[in-house]
Design a protein around this motif. Sequence first.
Motif, PDB file in Angstrom:
ATOM      1  N   ILE A 201      54.622  57.416  55.954  1.00 12.96           N
ATOM      2  CA  ILE A 201      55.307  58.261  56.929  1.00 12.96           C
ATOM      3  C   ILE A 201      54.898  57.796  58.323  1.00 12.96           C
ATOM      4  CG2 ILE A 201      55.592  60.601  57.807  1.00 12.96           C
ATOM      5  CD1 ILE A 201      55.079  61.573  54.947  1.00 12.96           C
ATOM      6  N   ILE A 202      55.881  57.389  59.105  1.00  9.19           N
ATOM      7  CA  ILE A 202      55.582  56.864  60.442  1.00  9.19           C
ATOM      8  C   ILE A 202      56.173  57.738  61.540  1.00  9.19           C
ATOM      9  CG2 ILE A 202      55.326  54.473  59.677  1.00  9.19           C
ATOM     10  CD1 ILE A 202      58.197  53.985  60.688  1.00  9.19           C
ATOM     11  N   ARG A 203      56.605  58.935  61.187  1.00  5.28           N
ATOM     12  CA  ARG A 203      57.194  59.846  62.173  1.00  5.28           C
ATOM     13  C   ARG A 203      56.151  60.243  63.204  1.00  5.28           C
ATOM     14  NH1 ARG A 203      60.373  64.650  59.590  1.00  5.28           N
ATOM     15  NH2 ARG A 203      61.803  62.954  59.211  1.00  5.28           N
TER      16      ARG A 203
ATOM     17  N   PHE B  59      61.347  64.189  54.421  1.00  2.00           N
ATOM     18  CA  PHE B  59      61.073  62.855  53.915  1.00  2.00           C
ATOM     19  C   PHE B  59      61.031  62.900  52.402  1.00  2.00           C
ATOM     20  CE2 PHE B  59      58.490  59.186  52.850  1.00  2.00           C
ATOM     21  CZ  PHE B  59      59.008  58.228  53.691  1.00  2.00           C
ATOM     22  N   LYS B  60      61.857  62.099  51.744  1.00  2.00           N
ATOM     23  CA  LYS B  60      61.871  62.053  50.289  1.00  2.00           C
ATOM     24  C   LYS B  60      60.896  60.995  49.790  1.00  2.00           C
ATOM     25  CE  LYS B  60      66.422  63.743  49.246  1.00  2.00           C
ATOM     26  NZ  LYS B  60      67.604  63.549  48.444  1.00  2.00           N
ATOM     27  N   LYS B  61      60.193  61.325  48.734  1.00  2.00           N
ATOM     28  CA  LYS B  61      59.313  60.350  48.120  1.00  2.00           C
ATOM     29  C   LYS B  61      60.140  59.267  47.441  1.00  2.00           C
ATOM     30  CE  LYS B  61      55.567  63.553  47.333  1.00  2.00           C
ATOM     31  NZ  LYS B  61      54.673  64.159  46.364  1.00  2.00           N
ATOM     32  N   THR B  62      59.567  58.094  47.301  1.00  2.29           N
ATOM     33  CA  THR B  62      60.253  56.975  46.687  1.00  2.29           C
ATOM     34  C   THR B  62      60.749  57.325  45.295  1.00  2.29           C
ATOM     35  OG1 THR B  62      58.900  55.441  47.937  1.00  2.29           O
ATOM     36  CG2 THR B  62      60.043  54.552  46.027  1.00  2.29           C
ATOM     37  N   GLU B  63      59.968  58.083  44.544  1.00  2.00           N
ATOM     38  CA  GLU B  63      60.365  58.458  43.186  1.00  2.00           C
ATOM     39  C   GLU B  63      61.607  59.338  43.165  1.00  2.00           C
ATOM     40  OE1 GLU B  63      57.084  59.334  44.336  1.00  2.00           O
ATOM     41  OE2 GLU B  63      56.461  57.318  43.808  1.00  2.00           O
TER      42      GLU B  63
END
Length: 69
Positions: free
Chosen positions: A39-41, A63-67
């Motif tokens: 997360i780079i926000r 933010f959605k997780k990659t999974e």
Amino acid sequence: MNSENPVPTIPKGRPISWEDWLAGRRARRETGNRVAPEIIRRPSSSSDRRLRKLFSGERGLPFKKTEEL
């Protein structure tokens, strides 16, 4: 090194499918996580008032997780 490419190629002359886009997005995110934090926000910015008004008190979309992609 693995010769099988997990990222689908974008076909010439026709649109990419949603499933291929999601698979590519998942692969790009996994690659990016190797070199940068997930997360780079920014914690705050000069646009906070406008962003929070647009996104129900948050600074952006969840933010959605990659999974979950």
